[in-house]
Motif scaffolding. Structure first.
Motif, PDB file in Angstrom:
ATOM      1  N   VAL A 116      49.200  29.926  27.807  1.00 37.20           N
ATOM      2  CA  VAL A 116      47.968  30.331  27.627  1.00 37.20           C
ATOM      3  C   VAL A 116      47.588  31.870  28.123  1.00 37.20           C
ATOM      4  N   LYS A 117      48.238  32.178  29.316  1.00 33.42           N
ATOM      5  CA  LYS A 117      47.976  33.609  29.653  1.00 33.42           C
ATOM      6  C   LYS A 117      48.561  34.543  28.438  1.00 33.42           C
ATOM      7  N   PRO A 118      49.711  34.482  27.762  1.00 35.62           N
ATOM      8  CA  PRO A 118      50.071  35.377  26.916  1.00 35.62           C
ATOM      9  C   PRO A 118      49.079  35.751  25.891  1.00 35.62           C
ATOM     10  N   GLN A 119      48.411  34.504  25.463  1.00 34.46           N
ATOM     11  CA  GLN A 119      47.296  34.592  24.398  1.00 34.46           C
ATOM     12  C   GLN A 119      46.105  35.549  24.922  1.00 34.46           C
ATOM     13  N   ILE A 120      45.882  35.201  26.433  1.00 36.16           N
ATOM     14  CA  ILE A 120      44.733  35.983  26.684  1.00 36.16           C
ATOM     15  C   ILE A 120      44.893  37.511  26.994  1.00 36.16           C
ATOM     16  N   THR A 121      46.082  37.760  27.397  1.00 41.59           N
ATOM     17  CA  THR A 121      46.550  39.097  27.351  1.00 41.59           C
ATOM     18  C   THR A 121      46.647  39.584  25.991  1.00 41.59           C
ATOM     19  N   ALA A 122      47.066  39.107  25.117  1.00 39.17           N
ATOM     20  CA  ALA A 122      47.062  39.614  23.721  1.00 39.17           C
ATOM     21  C   ALA A 122      45.727  39.902  23.225  1.00 39.17           C
ATOM     22  N   PHE A 123      44.887  39.285  23.450  1.00 38.77           N
ATOM     23  CA  PHE A 123      43.319  39.412  23.220  1.00 38.77           C
ATOM     24  C   PHE A 123      42.724  40.843  23.776  1.00 38.77           C
ATOM     25  N   ASN A 124      43.323  41.232  24.855  1.00 35.03           N
ATOM     26  CA  ASN A 124      42.902  42.637  25.240  1.00 35.03           C
ATOM     27  C   ASN A 124      41.715  42.593  25.580  1.00 35.03           C
ATOM     28  N   ILE A 125      40.991  41.857  26.282  1.00 34.79           N
ATOM     29  CA  ILE A 125      39.626  42.069  26.545  1.00 34.79           C
ATOM     30  C   ILE A 125      39.445  42.785  27.909  1.00 34.79           C
ATOM     31  N   ALA A 126      38.605  43.769  27.879  1.00 34.60           N
ATOM     32  CA  ALA A 126      38.310  44.479  29.068  1.00 34.60           C
ATOM     33  C   ALA A 126      37.448  43.603  30.203  1.00 34.60           C
ATOM     34  N   ASP A 127      37.994  43.465  31.341  1.00 35.55           N
ATOM     35  CA  ASP A 127      37.363  42.544  32.251  1.00 35.55           C
ATOM     36  C   ASP A 127      37.778  42.969  33.547  1.00 35.55           C
ATOM     37  N   LYS A 128      36.670  42.466  34.462  1.00 32.75           N
ATOM     38  CA  LYS A 128      37.014  42.862  35.942  1.00 32.75           C
ATOM     39  C   LYS A 128      37.583  41.754  36.845  1.00 32.75           C
ATOM     40  N   GLU A 129      37.708  40.644  36.060  1.00 35.16           N
ATOM     41  CA  GLU A 129      38.194  39.446  36.649  1.00 35.16           C
ATOM     42  C   GLU A 129      39.394  38.957  36.015  1.00 35.16           C
ATOM     43  N   MET A 130      40.256  37.808  36.233  1.00 30.46           N
ATOM     44  CA  MET A 130      41.350  37.459  35.701  1.00 30.46           C
ATOM     45  C   MET A 130      41.561  36.285  36.355  1.00 30.46           C
ATOM     46  N   LEU A 131      42.567  35.334  35.591  1.00 33.99           N
ATOM     47  CA  LEU A 131      43.054  34.119  36.248  1.00 33.99           C
ATOM     48  C   LEU A 131      44.590  34.208  36.192  1.00 33.99           C
ATOM     49  N   SER A 132      44.929  33.571  37.612  1.00 35.95           N
ATOM     50  CA  SER A 132      46.399  33.676  37.727  1.00 35.95           C
ATOM     51  C   SER A 132      46.875  32.453  38.149  1.00 35.95           C
ATOM     52  N   GLY A 133      48.140  31.998  37.634  1.00 37.18           N
ATOM     53  CA  GLY A 133      48.621  30.653  38.235  1.00 37.18           C
ATOM     54  C   GLY A 133      49.824  30.956  38.862  1.00 37.18           C
ATOM     55  N   THR A 134      49.754  30.823  40.117  1.00 40.52           N
ATOM     56  CA  THR A 134      50.712  30.767  41.055  1.00 40.52           C
ATOM     57  C   THR A 134      51.096  29.797  42.153  1.00 40.52           C
ATOM     58  N   GLY A 135      51.829  29.569  42.583  1.00 40.61           N
ATOM     59  CA  GLY A 135      52.056  28.545  43.879  1.00 40.61           C
ATOM     60  C   GLY A 135      52.039  27.277  43.007  1.00 40.61           C
ATOM     61  N   MET A 136      50.703  26.516  43.809  1.00 38.89           N
ATOM     62  CA  MET A 136      50.314  25.193  43.535  1.00 38.89           C
ATOM     63  C   MET A 136      48.866  25.040  42.918  1.00 38.89           C
ATOM     64  N   GLY A 137      48.608  26.168  42.176  1.00 37.77           N
ATOM     65  CA  GLY A 137      47.386  26.071  41.546  1.00 37.77           C
ATOM     66  C   GLY A 137      46.974  27.271  40.630  1.00 37.77           C
ATOM     67  N   LEU A 138      45.697  27.050  40.244  1.00 38.25           N
ATOM     68  CA  LEU A 138      45.158  28.243  39.620  1.00 38.25           C
ATOM     69  C   LEU A 138      44.090  29.145  40.376  1.00 38.25           C
ATOM     70  N   TRP A 139      44.248  30.442  40.392  1.00 41.15           N
ATOM     71  CA  TRP A 139      43.363  31.198  41.261  1.00 41.15           C
ATOM     72  C   TRP A 139      42.338  32.323  40.691  1.00 41.15           C
ATOM     73  N   LEU A 140      41.324  32.548  40.787  1.00 38.96           N
ATOM     74  CA  LEU A 140      40.547  33.476  40.395  1.00 38.96           C
ATOM     75  C   LEU A 140      40.494  34.934  41.123  1.00 38.96           C
ATOM     76  N   GLU A 141      40.765  36.083  40.420  1.00 36.32           N
ATOM     77  CA  GLU A 141      41.123  37.074  41.097  1.00 36.32           C
ATOM     78  C   GLU A 141      40.297  38.483  40.403  1.00 36.32           C
ATOM     79  N   LYS A 142      40.131  39.315  41.223  1.00 34.36           N
ATOM     80  CA  LYS A 142      39.476  40.336  41.061  1.00 34.36           C
ATOM     81  C   LYS A 142      40.563  41.304  40.351  1.00 34.36           C
ATOM     82  N   VAL A 143      40.135  42.489  39.913  1.00 34.74           N
ATOM     83  CA  VAL A 143      41.436  43.437  39.188  1.00 34.74           C
ATOM     84  C   VAL A 143      42.126  44.060  40.417  1.00 34.74           C
ATOM     85  N   ASN A 144      41.739  43.818  41.484  1.00 36.37           N
ATOM     86  CA  ASN A 144      42.532  44.473  42.727  1.00 36.37           C
ATOM     87  C   ASN A 144      43.259  43.347  43.588  1.00 36.37           C
TER      88      ASN A 144
END
Length: 661
Positions: free
Chosen positions: A531-559
């Motif tokens: 999923v993430k490679p496709q969302i990256t390929a969409f190249n949408i400018a956004d201040k938030e992103m989703l990351s999958g690390t460790g044991m779950g999914l996390w909502l992150e700011k650009v920082n």
């Protein structure tokens, strides 16, 4: 290897369809379906390997100019025959609206494709493009689709036995199923919008043939409804093709997706995108086009599973997700989100009033497709990730549940939820799988709930859409909880029967429940790898992103500041512990400790459900225990008209907005 896999994905189902139709022998058909199932699994696996090893993250198939022209004319020829065939059914069944809508497609198609009246047809040089979104769809089509078809081997034998057919219609049935799968694979792989239109219409025709398969009056009536409602989308689609060709100078779907980022959201493009969204609404049975999907429940269970889960309805949401970057952050995107969110809440509300299990699943399907479209309309990176993930989880879980309901109906002779009381004592294997499938649509840490949470998080800036998602989610809890409660109602009697199921049915249910568990447990690698490679390929400018690390999914700011998350693995550990502990505790309860309830008379000994007693008049009476369905509030006759009216108004406003841009 890539060309071999491409041809196999399209032509292998076509070959299997021909063999199923020509070779009438049951054993040969079982062999053809079984081998085709394994080969389609291999095709999906081959594409996964190629995409994962591709430096660009996608496969581009370009044809020689002369070959491309020949293939183009072949598709035009088949398209001509297809439209004529659909029109024939309109004449045969005296359905003027089918014929009229076919003519409305045929005239602009001929003027554009054959005579070039609306300008030169700009065919893209890249005939097929397979990226991660296409790959996900190929996986759903070529894994779940064949499993459902394999399930049909055992199911259709019993189905035709109950219909008392003298001559089996299975050869025709399995032929259409395989044509359907091949068309779907081609639809999600092509980069040519005109070619997609052809495969789009093939699925429309197949849906009519499958829904009307039994040949009863109601089956034909509902099949025709599916035909003309999807033809409405076909008219919108062909007009959109004309506008895209004029505005962009190409029919490349990739170019359409990138058009908003390239400043091409002007002229006729907003209208074209709006019309493509309407085509997606019809195919995905959004209000006010939902009645065709509800009518499809008269078809045999494999048809319901294919139409409602992994294939046809997913074509609509696939198209909308594919073009979502073009209208991300625009008024059109906001109205698409409103339309999807409204369908989510309306369908979930009506589902509360339904006791027919297939209708509950149908309304739930419409609702979840609405949520997917809503997320696509919101147009952020997180919402698009939620849309794609929900598309995956819904396909697997809902495909399983439709097969479970078909199996239950064969076992107890009813699809009414109220008749499923005490089901565990009659069909323990099917009951356990059904309940896990239902829980996967409802509770954490299964993926459907996680995607709803993500949708709520991303709808904060759209208050109306946020209210729709929250209300729809609440209604969802009501109708799933009622059904689970009925199925898990246990009698005090210790005996039970183990149901006898054919190998194809047991195998299909077992594989699908394993996929349900695997998809949710592996949500992090599923997101990161597909999923993430496709969302990256969409190249949408956004201040938030989703990351999958460790044991779950996390909502992150650009920082990279985390502001929300879901540690799914810990939840699964607790669930697995309960799955092991509960049967152990139940088995330790001695039968002597179970006291029969008083039912106003002596209990009937041979009553497996424990709800019958002998009245003072020596007559066997039955205790009636029913759910509340609140039909006076949530009934179809109360909500459908106003829901259709409201949804129609939203679509009219959407078109008015894009025309005014």
């Amino acid at each position: 290897m890539d060309w071999y896999l491409l041809l196999a994905a399209i032509l292998l189902p076509a070959l299997s369809a021909a063999l199923c139709f020509i070779l009438k022998n049951q054993k040969v058909r079982i062999a053809v379906v079984s081998i085709s199932t394994l080969l389609l699994f291999a095709v999906a696996g081959g594409f996964i390997a190629l995409i994962m090893n591709s430096p660009e993250g996608k496969l581009v198939f370009q044809m020689d100019e002369h070959v491309l022209e020949i293939v183009g004319w072949l598709i035009k020829g088949f398209d001509f025959l297809l439209l004529c065939y659909i029109g024939y059914f309109g004449i045969k069944h005296k359905k003027a609206i089918v014929l009229a809508l076919t003519v409305l497609q045929f005239i602009p198609w001929v003027l554009f494709e054959i005579f070039g009246v609306f300008g030169k047809v700009h065919e893209p040089a890249q005939a097929f493009v397979i990226d991660h979104l296409s790959l996900i769809m190929i996986m759903l089509i070529s894994i779940i689709g064949p499993i459902v078809t394999f399930f049909g081997l055992g199911y259709m034998k019993e189905h035709e036995h109950h219909l008392h057919l003298k001559v089996s219609r299975q050869p025709r049935f399995f032929m259409i199923l395989f044509i359907f799968l091949g068309a779907m694979n081609a639809l999600v792989m092509t980069d040519n919008l005109s070619w997609m239109y052809f495969f789009w219409e093939v699925t429309t025709l197949c849906s009519f043939l499958l829904i009307s398969h039994d040949g009863t009056e109601i089956a034909v009536k509902n099949g025709l409804r599916a035909l003309w409602l999807n033809s409405v989308g076909g008219v919108a689609f062909i007009i959109a093709i004309l506008m895209v060709n004029t505005s962009l100078g190409t029919l490349s779907i990739q170019a359409i997706s990138n058009s908003g980022m390239q400043g091409a959201f002007a002229g006729m493009m907003p209208v074209a995108l709006g019309l493509l969204c309407i085509a997606g609404f019809t195919k995905s049975a959004q209000f006010p086009f939902q009645s065709w999907l509800l009518g499809a429940m008269v078809a045999p269970t494999p048809v319901s599973a294919l139409l409602h889960s992994s294939t046809m309805v997913k074509a609509g949401v696939y198209l909308i997700i594919r073009i979502a970057p073009a209208f991300a952050g625009t008024r059109l995107g906001q109205l698409v989100a409103v339309a999807g969110g409204f369908t989510f809440v309306a369908a979930s509300a009506i589902a509360i009033s339904q006791s027919n299990a297939k209708k509950v699943l149908a309304y739930s399907t419409i609702a979840n497709l609405g949520l997917i479209i809503c997320c696509a309309g919101i147009g952020t990176r997180i919402s698009l990730a939620a849309a794609v993930l929900l598309m995956i989880f819904h396909a697997v879980s809902k495909g399983l549940l439709f097969l479970c309901v078909g199996t239950i109906e064969m076992g107890i002779g009813s699809r009414d939820i109220e008749d499923m009381q005490g089901l565990f004592k009659k069909m323990p294997f099917t009951t356990v799988i059904t309940v896990i499938g239902q829980v996967s649509m409802l509770l954490p840490p299964f993926g459907v709930l996680i995607t709803k949470w993500m949708a709520i998080e991303t709808a904060i800036h759209l208050p109306l859409v946020l209210v729709f998602i929250i209300l729809g989610s609440a209604f969802t809890i009501v109708f799933w909880s009622k059904w689970i409660g009925i199925i898990l109602t246990m009698s005090y009697k210790p005996k039970y029967y183990m149901e006898k199921l054919s190998f194809s049915i047991k195998a299909a249910l077992s594989v699908l429940i394993a996929l349900v568990m695997a998809a949710s447990i592996g949500i992090v690698p599923l997101y990161n790898q597909f999923v993430k490679p496709q969302i990256t390929a969409f190249n949408i400018a956004d201040k938030e992103m989703l990351s999958g690390t460790g044991m779950g999914l996390w909502l992150e700011k650009v920082n990279q500041v985390v502001y929300g998350g879901f540690s799914s693995i810990i939840f699964f550990g607790v669930i697995l512990l309960l799955i092991v502990a509960i049967p152990i505790i139940i088995n330790r309860i001695k039968p002597a400790r179970l006291k029969p309830p008083y039912l106003c008379g002596s209990n009937v000994d041979d009553d497996l459900r424990g709800l019958e007693f002998v009245s003072p008049a020596d007559k066997v009476e039955k205790v009636v225990v029913r759910n509340y369905y609140m039909a006076s509030v949530f009934g179809e006759n109360k909500l459908t008209f106003w829901s259709n009216l409201s949804a129609g108004a939203i679509i009219i406003i959407m078109l008015g907005v894009v025309i005014g841009l």
